[in-house]
Write a protein that holds these residues in place. Structure first.
Motif, PDB file in Angstrom:
ATOM      1  N   ARG A 186      -4.906  35.075 -36.090  1.00 53.12           N
ATOM      2  CA  ARG A 186      -3.496  35.439 -36.190  1.00 53.12           C
ATOM      3  C   ARG A 186      -2.710  34.175 -36.479  1.00 53.12           C
ATOM      4  O   ARG A 186      -3.018  33.104 -35.973  1.00 53.12           O
ATOM      5  CB  ARG A 186      -3.001  36.079 -34.886  1.00 53.12           C
ATOM      6  CG  ARG A 186      -3.762  37.337 -34.490  1.00 53.12           C
ATOM      7  CD  ARG A 186      -3.358  37.771 -33.092  1.00 53.12           C
ATOM      8  NE  ARG A 186      -1.986  38.196 -33.050  1.00 53.12           N
ATOM      9  CZ  ARG A 186      -1.568  39.429 -33.327  1.00 53.12           C
ATOM     10  NH1 ARG A 186      -2.422  40.333 -33.717  1.00 53.12           N
ATOM     11  NH2 ARG A 186      -0.301  39.748 -33.243  1.00 53.12           N
ATOM     12  N   ASP A 194       3.043  37.630 -42.697  1.00 51.40           N
ATOM     13  CA  ASP A 194       2.211  38.355 -41.724  1.00 51.40           C
ATOM     14  C   ASP A 194       1.396  39.447 -42.409  1.00 51.40           C
ATOM     15  O   ASP A 194       1.141  40.500 -41.823  1.00 51.40           O
ATOM     16  CB  ASP A 194       3.071  38.972 -40.614  1.00 51.40           C
ATOM     17  CG  ASP A 194       3.494  37.937 -39.584  1.00 51.40           C
ATOM     18  OD1 ASP A 194       2.972  36.816 -39.619  1.00 51.40           O
ATOM     19  OD2 ASP A 194       4.360  38.257 -38.742  1.00 51.40           O
ATOM     20  N   TYR A 224      -1.608  39.808 -42.881  1.00 50.53           N
ATOM     21  CA  TYR A 224      -2.913  40.111 -42.311  1.00 50.53           C
ATOM     22  C   TYR A 224      -2.817  41.256 -41.297  1.00 50.53           C
ATOM     23  O   TYR A 224      -3.832  41.750 -40.803  1.00 50.53           O
ATOM     24  CB  TYR A 224      -3.497  38.869 -41.622  1.00 50.53           C
ATOM     25  CG  TYR A 224      -2.643  38.341 -40.497  1.00 50.53           C
ATOM     26  CD1 TYR A 224      -2.830  38.754 -39.185  1.00 50.53           C
ATOM     27  CD2 TYR A 224      -1.628  37.431 -40.746  1.00 50.53           C
ATOM     28  CE1 TYR A 224      -2.037  38.292 -38.166  1.00 50.53           C
ATOM     29  CE2 TYR A 224      -0.833  36.949 -39.738  1.00 50.53           C
ATOM     30  CZ  TYR A 224      -1.040  37.370 -38.438  1.00 50.53           C
ATOM     31  OH  TYR A 224      -0.240  36.907 -37.426  1.00 50.53           O
ATOM     32  N   LYS A 225      -1.588  41.677 -40.967  1.00 51.06           N
ATOM     33  CA  LYS A 225      -1.383  42.714 -39.965  1.00 51.06           C
ATOM     34  C   LYS A 225      -1.363  44.105 -40.593  1.00 51.06           C
ATOM     35  O   LYS A 225      -0.978  44.276 -41.744  1.00 51.06           O
ATOM     36  CB  LYS A 225      -0.049  42.493 -39.236  1.00 51.06           C
ATOM     37  CG  LYS A 225       0.016  41.227 -38.410  1.00 51.06           C
ATOM     38  CD  LYS A 225       1.367  41.108 -37.729  1.00 51.06           C
ATOM     39  CE  LYS A 225       1.472  39.849 -36.879  1.00 51.06           C
ATOM     40  NZ  LYS A 225       2.803  39.722 -36.237  1.00 51.06           N
ATOM     41  N   ASP A 226      -1.749  45.080 -39.787  1.00 49.29           N
ATOM     42  CA  ASP A 226      -1.629  46.474 -40.190  1.00 49.29           C
ATOM     43  C   ASP A 226      -0.150  46.883 -40.168  1.00 49.29           C
ATOM     44  O   ASP A 226       0.650  46.326 -39.411  1.00 49.29           O
ATOM     45  CB  ASP A 226      -2.435  47.359 -39.226  1.00 49.29           C
ATOM     46  CG  ASP A 226      -2.532  48.789 -39.723  1.00 49.29           C
ATOM     47  OD1 ASP A 226      -1.596  49.577 -39.445  1.00 49.29           O
ATOM     48  OD2 ASP A 226      -3.521  49.119 -40.388  1.00 49.29           O
ATOM     49  N   ASP A 282       1.293  47.769 -36.813  1.00 49.18           N
ATOM     50  CA  ASP A 282       1.214  46.755 -35.774  1.00 49.18           C
ATOM     51  C   ASP A 282       2.450  46.832 -34.866  1.00 49.18           C
ATOM     52  O   ASP A 282       3.564  47.097 -35.341  1.00 49.18           O
ATOM     53  CB  ASP A 282       1.124  45.364 -36.414  1.00 49.18           C
ATOM     54  CG  ASP A 282       0.787  44.289 -35.402  1.00 49.18           C
ATOM     55  OD1 ASP A 282      -0.410  44.061 -35.189  1.00 49.18           O
ATOM     56  OD2 ASP A 282       1.727  43.696 -34.829  1.00 49.18           O
ATOM     57  N   SER A 285       4.234  44.663 -33.627  1.00 50.34           N
ATOM     58  CA  SER A 285       5.275  43.689 -33.964  1.00 50.34           C
ATOM     59  C   SER A 285       6.163  44.154 -35.114  1.00 50.34           C
ATOM     60  O   SER A 285       7.187  43.527 -35.398  1.00 50.34           O
ATOM     61  CB  SER A 285       4.641  42.348 -34.324  1.00 50.34           C
ATOM     62  OG  SER A 285       3.808  42.466 -35.456  1.00 50.34           O
ATOM     63  N   CYS A 338       5.051  44.844 -41.628  1.00 51.44           N
ATOM     64  CA  CYS A 338       5.239  43.621 -42.421  1.00 51.44           C
ATOM     65  C   CYS A 338       5.699  43.935 -43.839  1.00 51.44           C
ATOM     66  O   CYS A 338       6.429  43.137 -44.441  1.00 51.44           O
ATOM     67  CB  CYS A 338       3.948  42.813 -42.435  1.00 51.44           C
ATOM     68  SG  CYS A 338       2.514  43.656 -43.149  1.00 51.44           S
ATOM     69  N   SER A 363      -8.244  41.917 -44.945  1.00 48.82           N
ATOM     70  CA  SER A 363      -7.991  41.926 -43.504  1.00 48.82           C
ATOM     71  C   SER A 363      -7.608  43.306 -42.998  1.00 48.82           C
ATOM     72  O   SER A 363      -7.792  43.610 -41.819  1.00 48.82           O
ATOM     73  CB  SER A 363      -6.885  40.919 -43.161  1.00 48.82           C
ATOM     74  OG  SER A 363      -5.677  41.258 -43.818  1.00 48.82           O
ATOM     75  N   ILE A 364      -7.089  44.157 -43.876  1.00 50.13           N
ATOM     76  CA  ILE A 364      -6.726  45.529 -43.533  1.00 50.13           C
ATOM     77  C   ILE A 364      -7.385  46.469 -44.542  1.00 50.13           C
ATOM     78  O   ILE A 364      -7.329  46.212 -45.751  1.00 50.13           O
ATOM     79  CB  ILE A 364      -5.193  45.740 -43.543  1.00 50.13           C
ATOM     80  CG1 ILE A 364      -4.516  44.789 -42.557  1.00 50.13           C
ATOM     81  CG2 ILE A 364      -4.839  47.186 -43.223  1.00 50.13           C
ATOM     82  CD1 ILE A 364      -4.902  44.996 -41.115  1.00 50.13           C
TER      83      ILE A 364
END
Length: 522
Positions: free
Chosen positions: A92, A209, A211-213, A216, A218, A221, A368-369
């Motif tokens: 991350r 960001d 690399y995030k789903d 996520d 947060s 993205c 990554s996803i």
């Protein structure tokens, strides 16, 4: 010929052919970021755009990789609420702190690896670029590995590119290491440079960001990226999602020296030996423990460090887990550099008019996803038009680029990457060729020469498949002259107007196959 005053024989050479248009380069990216050094011999290159053609030249002028250092931090003293299998930590990136966290568990406790230095990624991105077909490119070094990441440094690097006419792409992979607001400001500066000032290049942007789903906790993205970017010059930019898990960094590039707190590493490996039931009186165990104690010995020479690291790799699964977590983090890279290489490869093999899609990526294990067919619907055709191209993994095919749209997806003119890049190539090539006619007589002879020059050039592009049409007349037309593109006032004012119409080929993005049963006929 000038006026003849002396009797004699004079020779005059008339042109039999018009001038030709030279096709400009289409795949010359400019990378902006931090490097180990920036020097060519004794000539400093810091803050300047410098052209290279290989990774060997990069090493000569800009040095090698940063040295990543991580510290081991215990997250809790009791048993882990949910055990994390060794090697299963997810890399991350926290842009504002420039720290990457990786997690592992040992002896019922959870630990994290906090990267405190060596967070720069331009070097790894350059390796990814060349492994995907990259060629000549420009590097703008905005600082060394001892400098902090600052948005102003990247913006100054973008301004430096105004002096260079050759670059056709702007790539800033390290922008995602800034905080989100600064990353957005740098990307907007790249858009202003490409679409507002130069208008002869495109920006390949990375999703912050990415690399995030999208689900996520947060936040999404993609929505954040679209909302922050604005609406200016979107036809000169392209973005890809998600980030990539690569194989750029290899095992032999990391060692125990990449762990900042050697005492904790020694303690963990010693505990590992005890947990495995090793007999402390065994000479082999005694020798191994002595080797572990050398981890914090700063007096070791290189060969001793290598032998020590090899010993740890062979006997300690925990040590291998820690190095794997660090390697996985370093190999998680934004896709912009890889796509710059893909653009170069496709341009050289097929032409700039071929959409850079349905092409596999090299040195990439998996995205990554994992994006599904339904997931891509909003990425590709959103209501507001900011299309994000997907990078997807297909069974039996590997990792493919599965999108060819600019961020201006609602524009029928500039929806596709290859259309915008082909038009840039045509405009620049013809513009540079027409400079020779500046201050020539604005009469029919000049008009015929220009029309023939442009027509010959576009005919060649049509024959190579760059323009759509069964005949040249269907693919393009060139208009200029009095009563066509100019009036008498234009001639008096020194204006020579040329209108070029081109039919650029567009990709078959959606293929529909219709099936219907028919009555048996025999």
């Amino acid at each position: 010929m000038g006026q003849m005053k002396t009797p004699g024989v004079y020779v005059e050479e008339n042109k039999a052919f018009p001038n030709s248009v030279v096709e400009v380069a289409t795949a010359v990216p400019a990378f902006i970021g931090h490097t180990e050094k920036a020097v060519n011999g004794d000539k400093p290159l810091a803050g300047k755009a410098w052209r290279i053609t290989s990774m060997a030249e990069y090493h000569t002028c800009f040095g090698g990789a940063p040295f990543p250092v991580c510290t081991i931090v215990e997250k809790g003293g009791g048993p882990a609420a949910s055990a994390i299998e060794p090697g299963a930590g997810v890399a991350r990136i926290s842009g504002c702190s420039k720290i990457s966290s990786m997690a592992f568990s040992f002896n019922g406790k959870e630990y994290s690896l906090e990267q405190s230095s060596g967070h720069f990624i331009l070097y790894y991105s350059m390796r990814l670029f060349f492994q995907n077909g990259g060629g000549p490119c420009y590097i703008v070094s905005t600082g060394s590995y001892n400098d902090d990441l600052q948005a102003d440094r990247f913006r100054k690097g973008i301004e430096e590119l105004i002096k260079e006419q050759e670059p056709t792409m702007v790539v800033i992979p390290e922008a995602v290491l800034l905080n989100e607001a600064d990353c957005t400001s740098v990307q907007q500066a790249a858009l202003q440079h490409c679409g507002g000032e130069m208008r002869n290049r495109m920006a390949i942007l990375d999703v912050y960001d990415g690399y995030k789903d999208r689900n996520d906790p947060s936040g999404d993205c993609i929505d954040a990226f679209r909302n922050a970017l604005g609406v200016n010059y979107l036809g000169f930019a392209v973005a890809y999602y998600p980030w990539l898990n690569t194989v750029i960094v290899q095992d032999q590039e990391l060692s125990y020296e990449n762990i900042g707190n050697a005492d904790i590493l020694k303690s963990l490996i010693s505990d590992e030996l005890v947990l495995e039931g090793a007999d402390a009186s065994d000479p082999k165990v005694t020798k191994l423990q002595a080797a572990v104690d050398q981890i914090s010995d700063a007096s070791l020479v290189e060969i001793e460090k290598t032998l020590l690291n090899n010993t740890l790799v062979q006997v300690s699964p925990l040590f291998n887990t820690i190095l794997k977590e660090l390697k996985d983090k370093l190999n998680l890279l934004p896709p912009s550099a890889a796509m710059a290489g893909i653009y170069t490869m496709v341009d050289n093999s097929r032409g700039v008019w071929k959409a850079p899609a349905n092409v596999s990526l090299n040195a990439v294990i998996y995205p990554s996803i994992n994006i599904t067919h339904d997931d891509q619907e909003d990425l590709n055709v959103p209501i507001h038009g900011k299309s994000i191209n997907a990078i997807r993994s297909f069974v039996g095919q590997g990792v493919l680029v599965w999108g060819a749209r600019t961020l201006d997806g609602n524009s029928l003119d500039w929806r596709y990457i290859n259309v915008r890049r082909t038009m840039i190539m045509l405009e620049e090539s013809i513009r540079l060729a027409c400079k020779v006619y500046a201050f020539e007589p604005n009469d029919a002879n000049t008009w015929v020469s220009i029309k023939g020059m442009i027509g010959n050039f576009l005919t060649g592009i049509w024959k190579r498949g760059g323009l759509a049409g069964a005949a040249p007349s269907d693919a393009f037309s060139v208009h200029l002259g009095l009563g066509d593109t100019m009036t008498s006032e234009d001639v008096l004012e020194g204006l020579l107007r040329v209108t070029v119409l081109v039919a650029i080929s567009r990709p078959a993005e959606f293929i529909e196959i219709t099936f219907q049963q028919q009555v048996q006929e025999s």
